[in-house]
Design an enzyme around this catalytic site. Sequence first.
Site, short mmCIF file in Angstrom:
data_model
loop_
_atom_site.label_atom_id
_atom_site.label_comp_id
_atom_site.label_asym_id
_atom_site.label_seq_id
_atom_site.Cartn_x
_atom_site.Cartn_y
_atom_site.Cartn_z
N GLY A 2 0.84 -1.20 0.00
CA GLY A 2 0.00 0.00 0.00
C GLY A 2 0.87 1.25 0.00
N SER A 3 0.29 2.34 0.45
CA SER A 3 0.98 3.62 0.36
C SER A 3 2.05 3.78 1.43
CB SER A 3 -0.03 4.75 0.50
OG SER A 3 -0.60 4.70 1.79
N ALA A 4 3.00 4.67 1.17
CA ALA A 4 4.08 4.92 2.14
C ALA A 4 3.49 5.48 3.43
CB ALA A 4 5.09 5.90 1.54
N GLY A 19 2.24 2.59 5.35
CA GLY A 19 3.37 1.74 5.75
C GLY A 19 4.17 2.35 6.89
N GLU A 52 5.55 -3.16 1.45
CA GLU A 52 5.79 -2.84 0.03
C GLU A 52 5.03 -1.55 -0.25
OE1 GLU A 52 7.74 -5.05 -1.03
OE2 GLU A 52 7.26 -6.81 0.16
N CYS A 70 2.46 1.14 -8.71
CA CYS A 70 3.50 1.69 -7.84
C CYS A 70 4.77 1.99 -8.62
CB CYS A 70 3.79 0.72 -6.70
SG CYS A 70 4.25 -0.91 -7.29
P1 NAD Z 1 -3.42 2.27 1.20
O1 NAD Z 1 -2.18 2.42 1.97
O2 NAD Z 1 -4.41 3.39 1.25
O3 NAD Z 1 -4.24 0.97 1.70
C1 NAD Z 1 -3.66 -0.32 1.68
C2 NAD Z 1 -4.37 -1.20 2.70
O4 NAD Z 1 -4.11 -0.73 4.01
C3 NAD Z 1 -5.89 -1.23 2.53
O5 NAD Z 1 -6.33 -2.55 2.78
C4 NAD Z 1 -6.36 -0.26 3.60
O6 NAD Z 1 -7.66 -0.55 4.08
C5 NAD Z 1 -5.34 -0.50 4.70
N1 NAD Z 1 -5.16 0.67 5.57
C6 NAD Z 1 -4.90 1.94 5.18
N2 NAD Z 1 -4.75 2.73 6.26
C7 NAD Z 1 -4.92 1.95 7.35
C8 NAD Z 1 -4.88 2.18 8.75
N3 NAD Z 1 -4.63 3.39 9.25
N4 NAD Z 1 -5.09 1.14 9.59
C9 NAD Z 1 -5.32 -0.09 9.11
N5 NAD Z 1 -5.39 -0.37 7.77
C10 NAD Z 1 -5.18 0.63 6.91
O7 NAD Z 1 -2.99 1.94 -0.30
P2 NAD Z 1 -3.90 1.87 -1.62
O8 NAD Z 1 -4.35 3.26 -1.95
O9 NAD Z 1 -4.90 0.79 -1.51
O10 NAD Z 1 -2.82 1.39 -2.70
C11 NAD Z 1 -2.05 2.27 -3.47
C12 NAD Z 1 -0.67 2.42 -2.88
O11 NAD Z 1 -0.03 1.15 -2.83
C13 NAD Z 1 0.23 3.30 -3.70
O12 NAD Z 1 0.97 4.12 -2.85
C14 NAD Z 1 1.14 2.31 -4.41
O13 NAD Z 1 2.39 2.86 -4.79
C15 NAD Z 1 1.27 1.23 -3.39
N6 NAD Z 1 1.62 -0.05 -4.00
C16 NAD Z 1 2.86 -0.58 -3.74
C17 NAD Z 1 3.24 -1.76 -4.36
C18 NAD Z 1 4.59 -2.41 -4.11
O14 NAD Z 1 4.70 -3.60 -4.36
N7 NAD Z 1 5.58 -1.69 -3.64
C19 NAD Z 1 2.36 -2.40 -5.23
C20 NAD Z 1 1.11 -1.83 -5.44
C21 NAD Z 1 0.74 -0.66 -4.82
#
Ligand code: NAD
Length: 482
Positions: free
Chosen positions: A219-221, A224, A242, A276
Amino acid sequence: MDVFINGLGQKGEGDAFSKTCPASGARVWSGHAASQRQVIKAVASARESFSEWARTPLSERIDILKAYGAALSSRAEEIALAISRDMGKALWESRAEAGAMAAKIGLSIQAQAERAGEMSKQAAFGRLELAHRPHGVMAVFGPFNFPGHLPNGHIVPALLAGNTCVFKPSELAPSVAPIMMEAFQSAGLPAGVVNMVQGGRETGAALLEADINGLLFTGSAQTGVFFHKYFAGRPNILLALEMGGNNPLIIWDTQNIEAAADIAAQSAFLTTGQRCSCARRLILPEGGRGDQIVEAIVARAKALKIGAYDEADIFMGPLVSEQAAEAAIDFQMKLSKAGGKSLRRLKRLERGGGFVSAGVIDMSGARERIDEELFGPFLQIYRADSFEQAIRHANDTRFGLSAGLISDNEALWDEARLSLRAGILNFNRPTAGASGAQPFGGPGLSGNFRPGAYYAADYCAWPQASQIADAPERLSAQGFPK
Ligand code: NAD
């Protein structure tokens, strides 16, 4: 299916939520989030199943996962449609994603054997043995942009290593997870080994609090970093993060402007910029050749065919939601205020939903550098007066996921390999091109040095090194009583 616990699909006890298709506006999923009680039950079910699954012979785990892969293949079109309806991706891309999910099984079996298998060596006293052991219960958090392939890319290697899982899909793309659960069930995976809880942050928060041994996150930085802080001081919890990137692509010293523009435009606009590894910043030489490249890229941005996933010949669909489209417009405004000069505006399209056009902005004269990831079809141009300056621009980021060089000059590639700080570094190929047979991840804010894909086997197990003698023998050492 809102929740899948111990082999049973159930209704969620938490808040109702739904997802609308960003292309048609139709409601494509509705249900309830898992309650905290259900999350705790899901983790308890994974915990109960762990010991037996971890002791199941690897060959049996492999057979079940192969049957799971076959079940995914037989439902590939359904999976592709579920992905496209939820997040808007063109159907040709969702079909590729469904294919990648099934292909993950073979790649993971090979990676596990090569990186986390067993080894035995002769030693003077007998032999040295190396084995790998699973961590326990892994929480898997999925992103919306590859809602099947990316969680699957954590779950399959985790199960292969003998872990059990609780999967929380993205609330923006919930439809593919139930199909995965059914595929596991039809493959004969014992109840409780994989569990699933739908929901947003609240459900995620309950999972973080529960009795887990690891968190496998894509997910997003921003998220993370939050998780990293959340688990600070708990080295016993395995964290594989990731995250995103602010990925640079350099074009330098090439005669083939059309090919360079193709590679750059696909790097930036593939999946509507929702990968990403998409290029966010393009670095070009000052002068006429650089101008020609910019023109060729803007021409491509104008001519891209945009439409709903099921329309013919589309290159890209909408962004995942109206909010994402608004966020893209806001980001563009922020760059303009910082001194960026728009070359082609990213605009919301008349048909509404998440539809936006691809945008290009020249940031060369900007007063301020904004090192953020915009997850959309928007490319920033920077001009440099030397290759050294181009490399400096490229590395001027907190992230380090992907980068690329397009050039006819191999010597520049040799230099780029040594100096560009990115885990995925491509030469004359789009930055968004990656192979499941290689590791995937990068330094900086792009992760915590636990790359996925081919290296996922590494974080799914811990090594156990043994010295083995056939029988106890008396030991001698200087000063030690005989
Ligand atoms: P996101 O971080 O918003 O959400 C990812 C997951 O985390 C979701 O299931 C969400 O419900 C959960 N989440 C978010 N905030 C939370 C919190 N405070 N507490 C508990 N759970 C929480 O990411 P997104 O918008 O779904 O995905 C896009 C992002 O993912 C982009 O930044 C992209 O670059 C990244 N990404 C990285 C890779 C990689 O392999 N490096 C691959 C694909 C996407």
